[in-house]
Design a protein around this motif. Structure first.
Motif, short mmCIF file in Angstrom:
data_model
loop_
_atom_site.label_atom_id
_atom_site.label_comp_id
_atom_site.label_asym_id
_atom_site.label_seq_id
_atom_site.Cartn_x
_atom_site.Cartn_y
_atom_site.Cartn_z
N GLU A 175 27.66 45.24 52.05
CA GLU A 175 27.76 46.31 51.07
C GLU A 175 28.18 45.73 49.73
O GLU A 175 28.77 44.64 49.65
CB GLU A 175 28.75 47.37 51.53
N LEU A 176 27.90 46.51 48.67
CA LEU A 176 28.21 46.10 47.30
C LEU A 176 29.40 46.90 46.80
O LEU A 176 29.41 48.13 46.85
CB LEU A 176 27.00 46.35 46.39
N ASN A 177 30.42 46.17 46.35
CA ASN A 177 31.57 46.80 45.71
C ASN A 177 31.37 46.72 44.21
O ASN A 177 31.53 45.65 43.59
CB ASN A 177 32.86 46.09 46.13
N LYS A 178 30.96 47.85 43.60
CA LYS A 178 30.65 47.86 42.17
C LYS A 178 31.90 47.75 41.31
O LYS A 178 31.82 47.39 40.14
CB LYS A 178 29.87 49.13 41.81
N GLU A 179 33.05 48.12 41.87
CA GLU A 179 34.29 48.02 41.08
C GLU A 179 34.66 46.56 40.83
O GLU A 179 35.18 46.22 39.77
CB GLU A 179 35.42 48.74 41.81
N ARG A 180 34.43 45.72 41.84
CA ARG A 180 34.78 44.29 41.71
C ARG A 180 33.58 43.41 41.47
O ARG A 180 33.72 42.25 41.10
CB ARG A 180 35.50 43.84 42.99
N GLY A 181 32.38 43.94 41.71
CA GLY A 181 31.18 43.14 41.52
C GLY A 181 30.98 42.10 42.59
O GLY A 181 30.48 41.01 42.32
N VAL A 182 31.39 42.41 43.84
CA VAL A 182 31.31 41.43 44.93
C VAL A 182 30.57 42.04 46.10
O VAL A 182 30.45 43.27 46.22
CB VAL A 182 32.71 40.97 45.37
N LEU A 183 30.05 41.17 46.96
CA LEU A 183 29.42 41.57 48.22
C LEU A 183 30.44 41.39 49.34
O LEU A 183 31.10 40.36 49.43
CB LEU A 183 28.17 40.73 48.50
N LEU A 184 30.54 42.43 50.20
CA LEU A 184 31.52 42.41 51.28
C LEU A 184 30.82 42.65 52.61
O LEU A 184 29.72 43.23 52.66
CB LEU A 184 32.59 43.49 51.07
#
Length: 804
Positions: free
Chosen positions: A71-80
């Motif tokens: 999934e994409l965390n748009k707040e941090r700009g990272v893939l988790l």
């Protein structure tokens, strides 16, 4: 977690893609079985994107299938890590194992490809499908006889996969591994020392399979050997390898091949049975073999997209326990059984009509799991629309504007995307995209006519609606809201706004003043229609107002001239014949058209049998021979009427003298003048007298009624009062003409009894109600003055008044 420490490698390359889209690729490497929420990579940093761009562009992940591991965390700009990844469940034995996903952005549309490679960890130990294998081996088995053992299965790959086998004890048998073309190993147990049933009827061995992990994992299987009496011939297959082909989706029961083996022994030792010995895959669930005939048939479902090749291991065994083996290579033939799958990765629901050609509308991903021509896809969109479809990569297409858009011509487009493969028969899929064209203010209002003419009758009421101008705007909503404006101009030096006004909303033209046809017959002005766009567009039109005549002017007589100071008469000699032109009445009418058509009629005449008036020309002529009996003084009244509705007219008096000499005319018309003056004065006095008498009569009626009402109210007041009555004697009247005190005293008394409802009035002496007073400044003229005085000053007094 040291064995699961993530080693991440980032390979980033970004290439600019045409048609306003961007295509970049990022690769990551992570171990399997990472915990939820674990970091895969900083996608914003690796792609060079700002976190704000991820939010504003509504970044989302597209995986192409239902499983979402990342999934994409748009707040941090990272893939988790979203779900735990099991490499074995995801890829099986396929290497390398990777998860492919795309990240899409909007406004403008961009997409990036991300590959996450999943590394194997040693989380699976080698295992055998069976915990135990049993062999029946004749004691006459030759040294070097081979017995095929079940191969172990390890779901891990690489060094973590199956590496070696160990057989214990090794008194009679040795373990032999034989490499196969597909990279696997055939496990055989080889007799190295003859068996002796009499010494040992049963043997128990342990086969251990080990992988290369750190630490290594292992699995075991027990082998039980029963020593039989001599069976000195083993079965032998006619071929070591068989080949077969089968189309996917073939029905169950389809025959693939028939294997055959022979045994030189007789009886039970020569009786052969066939079996499938695959343990590492699902071959036993898909294929089955007749243990007596060796016929291999399809028992399950074959899907080319899941497996394109199968290898079936077949063993032939006799009742003496001797065996031989072969394998069947099965090739699966693809059929066109999958439609292309169309996935909308990013789309725009509305686009401005002034968008430049080449603007990206949507990005589409198309996949067909078939192979060859069956998986080769061509996509197209419906014709006669200003859009085009272009291939951007193997499976990605973009729809872009191909020409200029015009919302007024087409406010909405339904774009049908059809994708077909090249299989026979061809399979296709389609999807329809609805695209709204948003409006821009590119159309000025247009009037329904190039110019307007309207008519209004003179003497109109100010504020009267004359007519309506109408303009239409092909734009939409606020851009199509039309307002009407009266442009500044002047008519005969006067602003046109003092003549007409225009409603800003409806375009109705109203008159501001009452028009007079005789002063102004027409005028024109310009009306501007302006829309509500920004900036606004406008157009104008010329309006001409025609004022129509109304019969509001009576004819005016120009001749003969009517004067009160002198008398004009036309002379007719007594010798005049029939048709003699006496005079001509000349009149004009300032109206126009039929309102100014004049006709002449003889209304009155001293002698109607002597004269006539021309209906059209106003000429007065004799209609018979003048004789001596005709009076000298002739008076004619001529009516001049117009042809309007209603008709208006004027009268003129024409004096005619029938005489041969001028002195005769003078003597006759002097009396005529006096008679005329006398008659005129008499009429005036009669009318005046009638008016005075009528006024006095009405005044008397009003006074009498008022007195009656007043008396009734006083009587009611007196009836309810207990106050005594005090007589009142008025003082002398003063002479208001400035000649001194009056010589006559008017005495009267008022008598009333207490609580009496009636009054009696006594007069000392009868006297006239009118007194004649001589005006000393006049020469014998007497002035008449009526003296009246109300005895009571207060309205509530109970006394009645008697006027002398």
């Amino acid at each position: 977690m040291s064995d699961r420490t993530m080693t991440r490698q980032v390979l980033l390359f970004i290439s600019a893609l045409s048609l306003s889209s961007v295509h970049g690729q990022v690769s990551y490497s992570i171990p399997e079985e990472m915990a939820k929420g674990s970091l895969v990579g900083n996608i914003a940093q690796d792609l060079g994107l700002d976190i704000k761009r991820l939010k504003s562009g509504k970044a989302r992940i597209y995986t192409g299938d239902s499983a979402e591991y990342i999934e994409l965390n748009k707040e941090r700009g990272v893939l988790l890590i979203k779900e735990r990844i099991d490499r074995e469940a995801l890829c099986g034995q396929t290497t390398p194992c990777a998860v492919h996903l795309q990240i899409t952005l909007e406004d403008p549309i961009e997409f990036y490809s991300v590959t996450v490679e999943i590394h194997d960890i040693n989380d699976n130990a080698p295992s055998f499908k069976k915990n135990e294998m049993k062999f029946r081996i004749s004691e006459s088995a030759m040294v070097g006889a081979k017995f095929v053992l079940e191969r172990a299965m390890d779901l891990d790959v690489g060094v973590n996969g199956l590496q070696s086998y160990l057989l214990k004890p090794t008194d009679n048998f040795l373990l032999k591994l034989q490499n196969q073309p597909d990279g696997s190993k055939k496990v055989e147990m080889v007799l190295q020392k003859p068996l002796d049933r009499e010494k040992q009827e049963h043997l128990f061995l342990t086969l251990t399979a080990m992988d290369g992990g750190d630490p290594p994992l292992s699995g075991t299987m027990q082998i039980e050997i029963t020593v039989l009496d001599a069976n000195d011939n083993a079965p032998v297959f006619t071929q070591e390898m068989y080949k077969a082909t089968i189309t996917e989706n073939a029905p169950k029961g389809t025959v693939l091949s028939t294997v055959s083996a022979s045994d030189a022994d007789d009886g039970f030792n020569g009786r052969i049975s066939y079996s499938i010995t695959n343990t590492l895959d699902d071959v036993p669930e898909i294929f089955e073999i007749n243990e007596d005939s060796g016929i291999v048939v399809l028992s399950g479902h074959i899907d080319y997209e899941k497996a394109r090749h199968y290898e079936i291991h077949v063993q032939a065994s006799d009742d003496g326990g001797l065996t031989d083996s072969c394998k069947i290579n099965v090739e699966v033939v693809d059929t066109n059984d999958n439609k292309p799958s169309i996935n909308i990765m990013s789309k725009t629901t509305a686009i401005s009509e002034n968008a430049e050609p080449g603007t990206v509308v949507t990005i589409i991903n198309v996949q067909d799991p078939d192979s060859g021509d069956n998986g080769r896809v061509q996509c197209s969109i419906n014709e006669n629309i200003p859009f085009a479809m272009k291939l951007t990569s193997n499976t990605f297409f973009t729809i872009v504007t191909d020409s200029d858009l015009d919302r007024e011509r087409a406010p909405e487009y339904n774009i049908s995307v059809t994708c077909s493969d090249e299989g026979v028969p061809s399979l296709s899929s389609s999807v329809t995209l609805t695209l709204q064209i948003s409006d821009v203010n590119d159309n000025a209002p247009l009037f329904e006519r190039s110019s307007y003419e309207a008519y209004i009758i003179e003497n109109n009421t100010p504020g009267l609606s004359i007519f309506t101008v109408k303009a239409r705007d092909a734009d939409w909503n606020q851009n199509a809201r039309v307002s009407y404006i009266l442009e500044e101009s002047s008519v005969n030096g006067v602003p046109v706004s003092s003549y007409v006004s225009v409603s800003a909303d409806s375009g109705v033209v109203h008159s501001v003043r009452s028009f007079d046809y005789e002063q102004i017959r027409d005028f024109q002005f310009r009306v501007k229609a302006q829309d509500g766009g920004s900036p606004p567009l406008s157009s104008n039109v010329t309006v001409k107002i025609m004022i129509q005549d109304q019969n509001d002017n009576a004819p005016q007589v120009l001749y003969p001239v009517q004067t009160s100071s002198s008398l004009v008469a036309e002379m007719v000699p007594r010798s005049a014949d029939v048709g003699y032109l006496v005079t001509k009445v000349v009149a004009v009418d300032v109206d126009s058209g039929q309102n100014a058509w004049l006709s002449y009629k003889l209304q009155k005449a001293t002698d109607r049998a002597l004269f006539e008036v021309g209906l059209q020309n106003g000429e007065i002529r004799t209609i018979r021979q003048v004789n001596d009996k005709d009076a000298v003084k002739q008076r004619l009244t001529v009516v001049v009427g117009d042809n309007g509705q209603p008709s208006r007219s004027a009268t003129v008096n024409v004096n005619v003298a029938v005489a041969d000499s001028f002195p005769e005319v003078i003597s006759e018309f002097t009396d005529f003048t006096h008679d005329k003056d006398y008659n005129d004065n008499l009429t005036f006095y009669l009318v005046l007298a009638l008016a005075v008498v009528s006024f006095l009569f009405i005044t008397c009626l009003v006074v009498i009624i008022s007195v009656k009402i007043y008396r009734w109210r006083q009587s009611r007041t007196l009836y309810h009062s207990n106050l005594p009555v005090i007589p009142y004697y008025p003082p002398r009247y003063a002479d208001t003409l400035g000649t001194g005190t009056l010589q006559h005293v008017y005495n009267y008394e008022v008598c009333r009894t207490t609580d009496s409802r009636k009054s009696d009035c006594k007069f000392v002496r009868p006297c006239s109600q009118n007194v004649l007073i001589k005006d000393p400044s006049s020469t014998g003229t007497m002035q008449r003055m009526q003296s009246e005085k109300n005895i009571l000053d207060e309205p509530d007094s109970p006394l009645e008044v008697c006027y002398l």
